[in-house]
Design an enzyme around this catalytic site. Sequence first.
Site, PDB file in Angstrom:
ATOM      1  N   ASN A   1       3.555  -0.341   5.302  1.00 23.57           N
ATOM      2  CA  ASN A   1       3.782  -0.857   3.500  1.00 23.57           C
ATOM      3  C   ASN A   1       4.678  -1.939   2.785  1.00 23.57           C
ATOM      4  O   ASN A   1       5.773  -1.460   3.042  1.00 23.57           O
ATOM      5  CB  ASN A   1       3.607   0.411   2.853  1.00 23.57           C
ATOM      6  N   GLY A   2       4.610  -3.401   2.533  1.00 25.02           N
ATOM      7  CA  GLY A   2       5.317  -3.595   2.766  1.00 25.02           C
ATOM      8  C   GLY A   2       4.762  -5.842   3.229  1.00 25.02           C
ATOM      9  O   GLY A   2       3.795  -5.452   3.361  1.00 25.02           O
TER      10      GLY A   2
ATOM     11  N   CYS B   1       0.767  -1.101  -0.223  1.00 22.65           N
ATOM     12  CA  CYS B   1       0.295  -0.085  -0.121  1.00 22.65           C
ATOM     13  C   CYS B   1       0.915   0.801  -0.404  1.00 22.65           C
ATOM     14  O   CYS B   1       2.056   1.746  -0.148  1.00 22.65           O
ATOM     15  CB  CYS B   1      -1.120  -0.026   1.495  1.00 22.65           C
TER      16      CYS B   1
ATOM     17  N   GLU C   1      15.510 -12.733 -22.234  1.00 23.78           N
ATOM     18  CA  GLU C   1      16.020 -11.157 -21.437  1.00 23.78           C
ATOM     19  C   GLU C   1      17.338 -11.073 -21.934  1.00 23.78           C
ATOM     20  O   GLU C   1      18.603 -11.223 -21.414  1.00 23.78           O
ATOM     21  CB  GLU C   1      16.065 -11.620 -19.763  1.00 23.78           C
TER      22      GLU C   1
ATOM     23  N   MET D   1      18.230 -27.825 -17.946  1.00 25.24           N
ATOM     24  CA  MET D   1      17.143 -28.400 -18.619  1.00 25.24           C
ATOM     25  C   MET D   1      16.209 -29.036 -17.672  1.00 25.24           C
ATOM     26  O   MET D   1      15.282 -29.768 -17.819  1.00 25.24           O
ATOM     27  CB  MET D   1      17.610 -29.608 -19.514  1.00 25.24           C
TER      28      MET D   1
ATOM     29  N   LYS E   1      14.755 -21.808 -11.565  1.00 24.85           N
ATOM     30  CA  LYS E   1      14.997 -20.564 -10.182  1.00 24.85           C
ATOM     31  C   LYS E   1      14.186 -19.339  -9.651  1.00 24.85           C
ATOM     32  O   LYS E   1      15.225 -18.210 -10.490  1.00 24.85           O
ATOM     33  CB  LYS E   1      16.617 -20.636 -10.660  1.00 24.85           C
TER      34      LYS E   1
END
Lengths: 478, 1514
Positions: free
Chosen positions: B256-257, B23, B915, B501, B966
């Site tokens: 907040n967290g 929040c 990425e 893999m 991962k």
Amino acid sequence: MGEIKGFIKYKRKDVEKESPESRVKHFNEFTLPLKEADITVQGARCMDCGIPFCQSGCPVGNIIPDWNDLVYRNQWASAAERLFKTNNFPEFTGRVCPAPCENSCVLAINQPAVTIKNIELSIIEKAFGEGWVTPRPPKIRTGKRVAVIGSGPSGLAAADQINKYGHVVTVYEKNETPGGLLRFGIPDFKLEKWVIERRLKVMYEEGVNFITQTNIGIDIPIKDLAKQYDAIVLCGGAEQPRDMPVPGRELEGVYFAMQFLSRQNRVNAGQLIEPVEAISAKGKKVVVLGGGDTGSDCVGTSIRQGAASVQNFELMPRSPKERTEDNPWPQWAFIERASSSHEEGCERDFSILTKRFSGVDGRLKKLHCVRVEFSAKDPVTGRQQMKEIEGSEFEVEADLVLLALGFTGPVKNGMLDELRVDIDERGNVKTGTDRMTNIPGVFAAGDMRRGQSLVVWAINEGRAAAESVNRFLSEPLR
Amino acid sequence: MIDNSGFPEQQGLYYPEFEKDSCGVGFVTHIKGEKSHEIIRNGIKILESLSHRGACGCDPLTGDGAGIMIQIPDEFFRKECAKINIDLPPEGEYGVGFIFLPPILEERSQIQVWFEKVIKEEGGKFLGWREVPHDSSKIGTVARSVEPVLQQVFIGLGKNTKPEDLEKRLYIIRKQIWNKINTSDMYQKTYFYICSLSSRTIVYKGQLLAQQLDQFYPDLADPDIKSAIAMVHSRYSTNTFPTWALAHPHRMIAHNGEINALRGNINWMQARENQLKSEIFGNEINKILRVIAPNKSDSATFDNVLEMLVISGRSIPHAMMMMIPEAWKSHETMSQEKKDFYKYHSCLMEPWDGPASITFSDGRYVGAVLDRNGLRPSRYCITSDDIVIMASETGVLPVEPEKILVKERLQPGKMFLVDTVEGRIIDDTELKHQYAVRNPYGKWLKDNMFELDDLPEPKEVQGLNEKTLSERQKAFGYTLEDSKIIIQPMAVNGEEPIGSMGSDTPLAVLSYRPQMLYNYFKQLFAQVTNPPIDSIREEIVMSADILLGCEGNLLSETPENCKRLRVTHPIVTNRELEKIRNVNRGGIKSKTLSCVFKKKDGVRGPEMALEALFKEADQAIKKGFSILIISDRDVNSENAPVPSLLACAGLNNHLVRQGARTEVSLVVETGDARETHHLAVLLGYGAEVINPYMLFEIIENDINNGIYPAGLTFEHAQQNILKAAKKGLYKIIAKMGISTIQSYCGAQIFEAIGLNEDFVKKYFTSTPTRIGGAGIIEVGESQIMKHNHAYPEENTTDNLLDPGGEYQWRQTGEHHQYNPQTIPLLQQAVRSGSYKIFKQYAALVNDKELNLTSIRSLLRFRKSNPIPVEEVESAGEIMKRFATGAMSYGSISKEAHETLAIAMNRIGGFSNTGEGGEDPARFKKDDNGDWRRSRIKQVAPGRFGVTIDYLVNADQIQIKMAQGAKPGEGGQLPGHKVSEEIARTRHTIPGVGLISPPPHHDIYSIEDLAQLIYDLKNANAKADISVKLVSEIGVGTIAAGVAKAKADHILVSGFEGGTGASPLTSIKHAGLPIELGIAEAQQVLVMNDLRGRVRLQADGQIKTGRDVVVIAMLGADEFGFATSALISMGCTLQRKCHQNSCSVGIATQDEELRKNFAGKPEHVINFFTFIAEEVREIMAELGFRRFSDIVGRVDLLESEDLVNHWKAKNLDLTKILHKPSVPPYVAIGHIEKQIHDLGRAIDLKLIEASRDAIENNTPVKFNSKINNTNLAVGTMLSSEIARLHGLAGLHEDTIQIDFKGSAGQSFGAFLSRGVTLTLEGDANDYVGKGLSGGKIIVYPPKEVKFVPEENIIVGNVVLYGAIQGEVYFRGLAGERFAVRNSGASAVVEGIGAHGCEYMTGGRVVILGPTGRNFAAGMSGGIAYVWDKNGDFDINCNKAMVELFRIETRQDLDELWAMIENHYRYTNSSVAKNILSDWDNIVGQFVKVYPTDYRRVIEENLAATERERIESIVK
């Protein structure tokens, strides 16, 4: 493991061989072992694949990447332990196996495979040399008795494993010495017989009993054995040779390959002094029919005996140089392979059908052949129709014809008939997946069960049967 | 049942305890305590300015919650109470409760009667009830449907109560009444909730939107309601369930967290309750138990504990320091007193770890604290008229610039406090010093605490027993693989074993083999609602300290509390263990308890042994032993080990239940733990120290046998093992966002899969297990099987260990779905185009008998009426639902990457950049009509190549929150793999290694994700925004939050998939199977009526058409394939992707090996066509024509019968097959578009004004106002430019826009070249994120009186992933300045912690202080830092960089030019001074030069020089 990118850095290096001119002068093995340093480098070429197709290609499931790596890192003793875990007789396979593992090596997709077979042989020879192969008799004896009938590779493997489980094993062999095809089928120049002796000695010291010159079903009824033993393993091989019933087959000079090969092995072993009228290729024009391993062995043996000429005919067409699209990796590659015997001075020809033999005075003089062609594969059955090519008939002069056309299955009369054991549609002894025949306590393994095959398959068969025997013998205890 | 406790009950795969919220927080206060209505008005204004940080769900008028805490408005209440005949005592002598009550009259009346009774019993005086006026017409229908009755209760002092005890009495009253109602059988008891009950503060809150608060509560608009403090909160929860009570503020805090270590904190707190002794409560202590109310959110739990600590005597700042300590352990400059304070208090409580910005107040103090790593924004401003404004953002309340004294931010671990009584601000240093010297903590520690090193050397240490090693290895289930694959890399290199893999072996419960108990536990990890930590680059926040011995009394401050044995690492050697075993000091003694069972006791053995173990432990505790060592050393031919995990977890939970857990520490001496995962699970279930002795024996034996490289001694190898273990453990805890082992210990952050509920409930209490399965008997069976193998009653044919086969296929090993049969069949099928062969492949994979591997192999289709296959939707249509996985160009070769793209474009499916950016040459079609462009552009934490041009060329932009292989981890591309071409597409330097961080540094929380989605949508309004999640418990809840954040598309990945290189422990043990993930996502989205707005994709070892259909029925619209697509192109699963040695040319950049690549687009197309054909056949069989008709049709599936499987026979898939009961109009598949609301953006105006400039490069300059709700300003404009001009953009300064005000987040994100934004004011977080050539200038308003270089001007995470461009900031920036900067230039006058982290290129000039950990992971670019005070060295993380003086001509020129620009653009006085005294000051500059980067640059220079000389010679 191994060395990352070792397969790029190092080229494949095969064993070197004595030159054909020199090696045909004797019957001994003629490969020159690689230097240890060369072998370890070859180990570095292994990629230690996530899926080692080599291992899947290997009938006994050798954990090939593990020992490749150990050899690369000079851990020979560990490599040997790893090898013993899956293969009872690497000294046999290391010499005579056609190495389906190399055929399915992942490197073989686009480069020469790892020299798995040489590494295997190096490990076992090193192990014997260093004295690491010592008798390891079982700690406990169960008191159960098992008879193994036949002392070829499957019989020996079964006996070796069953003995390790602690049961008392007796191996019956109809010939004068144990070893089966290893001893009487494979020429000395591929497998010198001291190699077998060396192994038999270890097995003997571990407690395996051998009774030779006793043909079960002929010399002793098998039901007598059944009374003495808790289990029996039939490892009698697939000794019934495929014949070629064409006119002239009865002529003197036409022999089955095994008649010819076993005789030479016996001569080499000093078990047989060569009589004058004996089958020999010396000075003769020899034609070997059949392009397989046995055919090759006949070629090499004939040349060594001093044949005037040797020709090798094969019914099927010449295989392609490289894999075809419908024969992709990692399948066994159906490509043209020249055996070492072929290098020694032999003429090969393909797509040849022998129609008849002709001779003079009951002695063979000629083969009458015709060239054939094969239609494309039927997409459903995969079969190819054979057709004789009109006008292609020809004759070949020959004094000796050796039939190396394969085997049709085990010899039935005698033991198998007496047992009334079930036979499968291919003529072999029928068993369940546990290797047990329809007769409780009677198991079968090796060529007798699966039909003619490789030594390494025979070893696998023997091991599998041994495991089942052990389970069979242990079960009542639970 | 509808209730308003917050959440629906557990159903299907949904577990309410995994709900998350986050929040915007803020407060405004008058420092001198002057009460006014203005403060409350301003509080509400702040709330409205933060509304974009909150959220709403399916009903646009129902918010997730908003609230305000103020001081008791005495004047107002006096007025109101007079109206209802309540006679109020003097101010401070009465308390007010704000109570939510059930709508049913009888129950409400009953509660009120009870309440009044409890008040009297507990020494209070009931004064009366007041109905709270409210206007229900102002709120959403969903909120209204469960609106409670709102009442305030007034309580005076009883006869014997002193005014100073009032708060305590009120607390006891609250606890008592709550206990009473909670244990009652009232139908609507969940409506009952006490928002606040205090004489000092009152909370008004509800399930409201921020802007509804004062409309709903007219009280708040009354001019007579006054306060000096207004603390506000706007909530963003993942769900849309009605949740009145969970709105913040709580009674003391707003948050907040997220607290990551929550389960551990709760367990430890529960265990401590028995030990609580308090002078203040005396024998009333039992009245306040349970301290923690069950089933509330993490922040509510935190509030419970904080409140208890405060009421029992600690001040609120003191209690805060205990609960959220700074990262003190390896702090270079922290005072010793403060370190001692923290060290002492670590004996009493483990940190409540996680990202947090917490504001708190008790009516006098008001303050805020930030977590140790600074993961939430917190900005404050102090004015000359004594007002402090603090909030998640700057600019939430307009203040005239000339009134501003200070603009600051809260720094990591720091606290900010206003004492409204003393009338001053107490800054962090003063405040904490005050507490640090309260007691002589240092002396107490010195006298009481002792270290392992202080203990005498043991006389005897166990070593290698070679003779029995192999049999014990077998008894503990070791295979040859353990030594070769797991242990060797640890022992030789001190590294974790790496693989690639994915995992295609059976789940532990489905394996026919005995499995390690550890394998049934899957690691959970942080995604979206909290960030994972980079335990390598941000090691400064990590700590491995463990304290052994009996814990003291939480409520007292005595020297005895720190009588503990400190161990600095949880994994110990045999020698260290003996020291612990023999300890006898300060009352600490150890007792060893054996955890083996008699084999002859059979499968019941473990259960019996555990009962005995628990009894023994109880007795040992009674006798005063304070360390219990659970040992399986007694394994031999008669004794089999109880799995140490079972013994440890069982004992831990037993002791928690007994309330004795804090009296002892648990040490585990075990042979079975060998992977970091094993160690992590043990720690997670309560082990504080572990001695994995078999590991040490094995390495000693291997060294003796010469297996390891010559020269490696046992001592060294052992150290390597410990190093690898610590690194691995740090990674595992960090992936959950936890930074201290102490907090991880007992935190149980796992999900069990394949274990039955009774078993888990007893021994692994509170661990989720959702499909049932094996239990204690099967565990016993497994142990006996292993023991039989180790100590056979008969001969064995060899003594070697089993080959294993978990990581690599082995003929006699574990089953793999990809094996020597399936791979060749698949390859032959796609190469020859033979569907017949494909069917053989599919038959092998689908065959349940052969292939009991995954949950889907346990499901079958219900029979129904077939239709002809011709009637089913075409394969072409179905293939549009297929995507290939996110594999970067870099992880796979160019050839492989482009082959996939061409194939997917030809069939209308999706390929994914991964990425690594994408070569712009691929944005255009090839001449032959093929397109090498990937339709999905991934945005991952490394942000490599994420330019505005890249984004506009996407059909879908995928935010990778986690990856299956991962989850919660970052990645690394080593320098040797960064070729010229890869560097170009990634906008980095060839040869320099690249690090991709574990978290997105602009997503630490759900509202941050909403922000990034908004940014990306602005960057390309035509693209769908996708969020990639990984399956774990709670993923459904997260998916709901993501849908509310307006993602168009959600991908849920299974743990089993993933092609990338990753630690083996992550491949095998992190995350959950895809079936659980997709089914949970589906169920929770449907429950929240959010499913219709998002497309749902699933991936994870999908191999056949059957897989596709099953997963579609579980809820997926679309499907991802990676491994199978690679296999179609020739991959043979060497699993060596991380070695650049792929011999088939796929996962390699080696030029020679790339030539071996033999894959063709046709192969890939054949594969997908076959899959689609198989799908069609199944659909025909089941009678469905359109694919969309089977999506979410879980009713078409049923469970297979598994009676024959010894472990799997008790599996129960009903939770997976659960269908939430929702009204028929609620969609179960994708049907509608998200409403993105881009129309509000001021960029529309900017674009209008710049039209000519965009099209024709005609310069334009204009002004615009801006405030903090204007988000991502400049991004949509840049998108327009990039569509026409690509990354090249416009000529410099073509569009110049001058802003005035406080900019909202992501100011100038992805700004194109040619755009210059000048801001007079300040800005929030993420300024210049992804900067793509633009220029950003920020300076304070000209009128300000404060010194610009001492005040904050821009927020956190500025220039994240910037590609090129320039920025100039006159003032200070927050944490993580220029994180992962690729090429932008920046000048700033000071920054917070972690500056230039992961930077790979560009230039950064810092004309002032830097925070700690500067340059962590910085592999490229250069930073010039003005080290005026000479202390930069301490703050710089020199792992990858070297420091130089500015000496070369080039450096001098560059620095001068940048500072000169800064002066020119911002009129900076700092710049002016430097330039005017250049010769003296330049010597104080430090050049931060990454080692790798320097090497590459120098090599290039040398090469150029060589060429020059050669050309001269010629």
